[in-house]
Design a protein around this motif. Structure first.
Motif, PDB file in Angstrom:
ATOM      1  N   ARG A  45       0.860  -1.176   0.000  1.00  0.00           N
ATOM      2  CA  ARG A  45       0.000   0.000   0.000  1.00  0.00           C
ATOM      3  C   ARG A  45       0.904   1.237   0.000  1.00  0.00           C
ATOM      4  NH1 ARG A  45      -5.100  -0.179   3.957  1.00  0.00           N
ATOM      5  NH2 ARG A  45      -5.181  -2.173   2.813  1.00  0.00           N
ATOM      6  N   GLU A  46       0.660   2.145  -0.921  1.00  0.00           N
ATOM      7  CA  GLU A  46       1.556   3.282  -1.061  1.00  0.00           C
ATOM      8  C   GLU A  46       0.855   4.608  -0.784  1.00  0.00           C
ATOM      9  OE1 GLU A  46       3.156   3.724  -5.008  1.00  0.00           O
ATOM     10  OE2 GLU A  46       1.209   4.129  -5.912  1.00  0.00           O
ATOM     11  N   PHE A  47       1.653   5.538  -0.289  1.00  0.00           N
ATOM     12  CA  PHE A  47       1.176   6.884   0.015  1.00  0.00           C
ATOM     13  C   PHE A  47       0.837   7.626  -1.274  1.00  0.00           C
ATOM     14  CE2 PHE A  47       0.884  10.839   2.258  1.00  0.00           C
ATOM     15  CZ  PHE A  47       1.471  11.794   1.435  1.00  0.00           C
ATOM     16  N   VAL A  48      -0.274   8.363  -1.235  1.00  0.00           N
ATOM     17  CA  VAL A  48      -0.676   9.182  -2.377  1.00  0.00           C
ATOM     18  C   VAL A  48      -0.651  10.660  -2.010  1.00  0.00           C
ATOM     19  CG1 VAL A  48      -2.544   9.738  -3.987  1.00  0.00           C
ATOM     20  CG2 VAL A  48      -2.111   7.350  -3.339  1.00  0.00           C
ATOM     21  N   ALA A  49      -1.345  11.018  -0.922  1.00  0.00           N
ATOM     22  CA  ALA A  49      -1.446  12.426  -0.536  1.00  0.00           C
ATOM     23  C   ALA A  49      -1.890  12.511   0.915  1.00  0.00           C
ATOM     24  CB  ALA A  49      -2.430  13.167  -1.436  1.00  0.00           C
ATOM     25  N   ALA A  50      -1.642  13.678   1.535  1.00  0.00           N
ATOM     26  CA  ALA A  50      -2.089  13.906   2.903  1.00  0.00           C
ATOM     27  C   ALA A  50      -2.341  15.386   3.110  1.00  0.00           C
ATOM     28  CB  ALA A  50      -1.066  13.394   3.912  1.00  0.00           C
ATOM     29  N   ILE A  51      -3.134  15.678   4.135  1.00  0.00           N
ATOM     30  CA  ILE A  51      -3.474  17.058   4.449  1.00  0.00           C
ATOM     31  C   ILE A  51      -3.603  17.197   5.952  1.00  0.00           C
ATOM     32  CG2 ILE A  51      -5.978  16.682   4.261  1.00  0.00           C
ATOM     33  CD1 ILE A  51      -6.106  19.492   2.914  1.00  0.00           C
ATOM     34  N   THR A  52      -3.146  18.362   6.453  1.00  0.00           N
ATOM     35  CA  THR A  52      -3.325  18.660   7.862  1.00  0.00           C
ATOM     36  C   THR A  52      -4.614  19.453   8.016  1.00  0.00           C
ATOM     37  OG1 THR A  52      -2.054  20.717   7.676  1.00  0.00           O
ATOM     38  CG2 THR A  52      -0.839  18.719   8.214  1.00  0.00           C
ATOM     39  N   TRP A  53      -5.423  19.087   8.971  1.00  0.00           N
ATOM     40  CA  TRP A  53      -6.685  19.806   9.177  1.00  0.00           C
ATOM     41  C   TRP A  53      -6.427  21.238   9.632  1.00  0.00           C
ATOM     42  CZ3 TRP A  53     -11.218  18.180   7.548  1.00  0.00           C
ATOM     43  CH2 TRP A  53     -11.467  16.818   7.428  1.00  0.00           C
ATOM     44  N   SER A  54      -5.397  21.421  10.456  1.00  0.00           N
ATOM     45  CA  SER A  54      -5.210  22.713  11.119  1.00  0.00           C
ATOM     46  C   SER A  54      -4.906  23.837  10.134  1.00  0.00           C
ATOM     47  CB  SER A  54      -4.103  22.608  12.170  1.00  0.00           C
ATOM     48  OG  SER A  54      -2.929  22.104  11.586  1.00  0.00           O
ATOM     49  N   VAL A  55      -3.960  23.598   9.231  1.00  0.00           N
ATOM     50  CA  VAL A  55      -3.577  24.671   8.306  1.00  0.00           C
ATOM     51  C   VAL A  55      -3.735  24.247   6.848  1.00  0.00           C
ATOM     52  CG1 VAL A  55      -1.996  25.783   9.904  1.00  0.00           C
ATOM     53  CG2 VAL A  55      -1.157  23.968   8.407  1.00  0.00           C
ATOM     54  N   ALA A  56      -4.283  23.035   6.632  1.00  0.00           N
ATOM     55  CA  ALA A  56      -4.550  22.537   5.281  1.00  0.00           C
ATOM     56  C   ALA A  56      -3.287  22.475   4.421  1.00  0.00           C
ATOM     57  CB  ALA A  56      -5.627  23.366   4.599  1.00  0.00           C
ATOM     58  N   ASP A  57      -2.145  22.185   5.039  1.00  0.00           N
ATOM     59  CA  ASP A  57      -0.953  21.914   4.237  1.00  0.00           C
ATOM     60  C   ASP A  57      -1.136  20.603   3.496  1.00  0.00           C
ATOM     61  OD1 ASP A  57       1.474  23.206   6.637  1.00  0.00           O
ATOM     62  OD2 ASP A  57       0.353  24.189   5.044  1.00  0.00           O
ATOM     63  N   TYR A  59       0.465  17.398   0.972  1.00  0.00           N
ATOM     64  CA  TYR A  59       1.657  16.626   0.668  1.00  0.00           C
ATOM     65  C   TYR A  59       1.277  15.560  -0.356  1.00  0.00           C
ATOM     66  CZ  TYR A  59       3.031  18.941   4.930  1.00  0.00           C
ATOM     67  OH  TYR A  59       3.289  19.904   5.878  1.00  0.00           O
ATOM     68  N   TYR A  60       2.176  15.307  -1.314  1.00  0.00           N
ATOM     69  CA  TYR A  60       1.872  14.396  -2.411  1.00  0.00           C
ATOM     70  C   TYR A  60       3.032  13.464  -2.720  1.00  0.00           C
ATOM     71  CZ  TYR A  60      -1.929  17.664  -3.312  1.00  0.00           C
ATOM     72  OH  TYR A  60      -3.051  18.455  -3.187  1.00  0.00           O
ATOM     73  N   GLU A  61       2.665  12.308  -3.215  1.00  0.00           N
ATOM     74  CA  GLU A  61       3.655  11.406  -3.810  1.00  0.00           C
ATOM     75  C   GLU A  61       4.033  11.985  -5.170  1.00  0.00           C
ATOM     76  OE1 GLU A  61       5.165   8.301  -6.269  1.00  0.00           O
ATOM     77  OE2 GLU A  61       3.086   8.945  -6.495  1.00  0.00           O
ATOM     78  N   ASP A  62       5.271  11.812  -5.560  1.00  0.00           N
ATOM     79  CA  ASP A  62       5.771  12.508  -6.753  1.00  0.00           C
ATOM     80  C   ASP A  62       4.956  12.221  -8.014  1.00  0.00           C
ATOM     81  OD1 ASP A  62       9.337  12.383  -5.910  1.00  0.00           O
ATOM     82  OD2 ASP A  62       7.728  13.755  -5.310  1.00  0.00           O
ATOM     83  N   SER A  63       4.517  10.995  -8.214  1.00  0.00           N
ATOM     84  CA  SER A  63       3.853  10.645  -9.479  1.00  0.00           C
ATOM     85  C   SER A  63       2.469  11.291  -9.627  1.00  0.00           C
ATOM     86  CB  SER A  63       3.730   9.139  -9.625  1.00  0.00           C
ATOM     87  OG  SER A  63       2.784   8.620  -8.706  1.00  0.00           O
ATOM     88  N   TRP A 104       3.570  17.725  10.617  1.00  0.00           N
ATOM     89  CA  TRP A 104       3.998  16.864   9.524  1.00  0.00           C
ATOM     90  C   TRP A 104       5.468  16.471   9.687  1.00  0.00           C
ATOM     91  CZ3 TRP A 104       1.960  14.148   5.704  1.00  0.00           C
ATOM     92  CH2 TRP A 104       2.822  13.645   4.713  1.00  0.00           C
ATOM     93  N   ASP A 105       5.735  15.239   9.396  1.00  0.00           N
ATOM     94  CA  ASP A 105       7.101  14.790   9.130  1.00  0.00           C
ATOM     95  C   ASP A 105       6.992  13.633   8.147  1.00  0.00           C
ATOM     96  OD1 ASP A 105       6.578  13.473  12.204  1.00  0.00           O
ATOM     97  OD2 ASP A 105       7.154  12.100  10.602  1.00  0.00           O
ATOM     98  N   ASN A 106       8.089  13.200   7.612  1.00  0.00           N
ATOM     99  CA  ASN A 106       8.038  12.226   6.521  1.00  0.00           C
ATOM    100  C   ASN A 106       7.514  10.853   6.938  1.00  0.00           C
ATOM    101  OD1 ASN A 106       8.678  13.736   4.252  1.00  0.00           O
ATOM    102  ND2 ASN A 106      10.892  13.543   4.597  1.00  0.00           N
ATOM    103  N   SER A 107       7.420  10.616   8.233  1.00  0.00           N
ATOM    104  CA  SER A 107       6.833   9.334   8.654  1.00  0.00           C
ATOM    105  C   SER A 107       5.360   9.264   8.277  1.00  0.00           C
ATOM    106  CB  SER A 107       6.999   9.132  10.156  1.00  0.00           C
ATOM    107  OG  SER A 107       6.174  10.023  10.883  1.00  0.00           O
ATOM    108  N   ARG A 108       4.746  10.421   8.049  1.00  0.00           N
ATOM    109  CA  ARG A 108       3.335  10.442   7.660  1.00  0.00           C
ATOM    110  C   ARG A 108       3.127   9.859   6.259  1.00  0.00           C
ATOM    111  NH1 ARG A 108       0.582  11.946  12.470  1.00  0.00           N
ATOM    112  NH2 ARG A 108       1.693  13.724  13.378  1.00  0.00           N
TER     113      ARG A 108
END
Length: 127
Positions: A45-57, A59-63, A104-108
């Motif tokens: 299972r691979e990461f695609v995207a994520a968002i923080t609720w607090s500030v809506a930052d 994050y995306y997987e490169d592809s 956020w950190d890269n473990s997410r």
């Protein structure tokens, strides 16, 4: 009981678009980072995207950068994944997930830090 319920998957032609939704219940959403992952049978299972609720930052997987957009509606406790310019290699089961914490950190990007998962929704990109 925490529940994450995805919807919006389906069959779409290459270059088409889909929007996935994930509704969270019994979850204090401001305390979590929300992510989308995908999985093809026989693969991790691979990461695609994520968002923080607090500030809506975001994050995306490169592809998927430039093609997918993650967003959130706190009032509706809902996270969206707008997927444009879809490719056959985007075919997978897409899962919504919640990871406790607001920083956020890269473990997410790793599934191990997500404690809650939805049931998944199938996305098939094919002509």
């Amino acid at each position: 009981q925490v529940q994450l319920v995805e919807s919006g998957g389906g069959l779409v032609q290459p270059a088409g678009s889909l929007r996935l939704s994930c509704v969270a219940s019994a979850l204090t959403v401001s305390r979590y980072i929300m992510g989308w992952f995908r999985q093809v049978p026989g693969q991790e299972r691979e990461f695609v995207a994520a968002i923080t609720w607090s500030v809506a930052d975001e994050y995306y997987e490169d592809s998927v950068k430039g093609r997918f957009t993650i967003s959130s509606d706190r009032a509706k406790s809902t996270v969206y994944l707008q997927m444009n310019s879809l490719r056959p290699e985007d075919t997978a089961v897409y899962y919504c997930a919640a990871s406790y914490g607001s920083s956020w950190d890269n473990s997410r990007r790793e599934r191990r830090v997500y404690g809650y998962w939805g049931q998944g929704t199938q996305v098939t990109v094919s002509s």
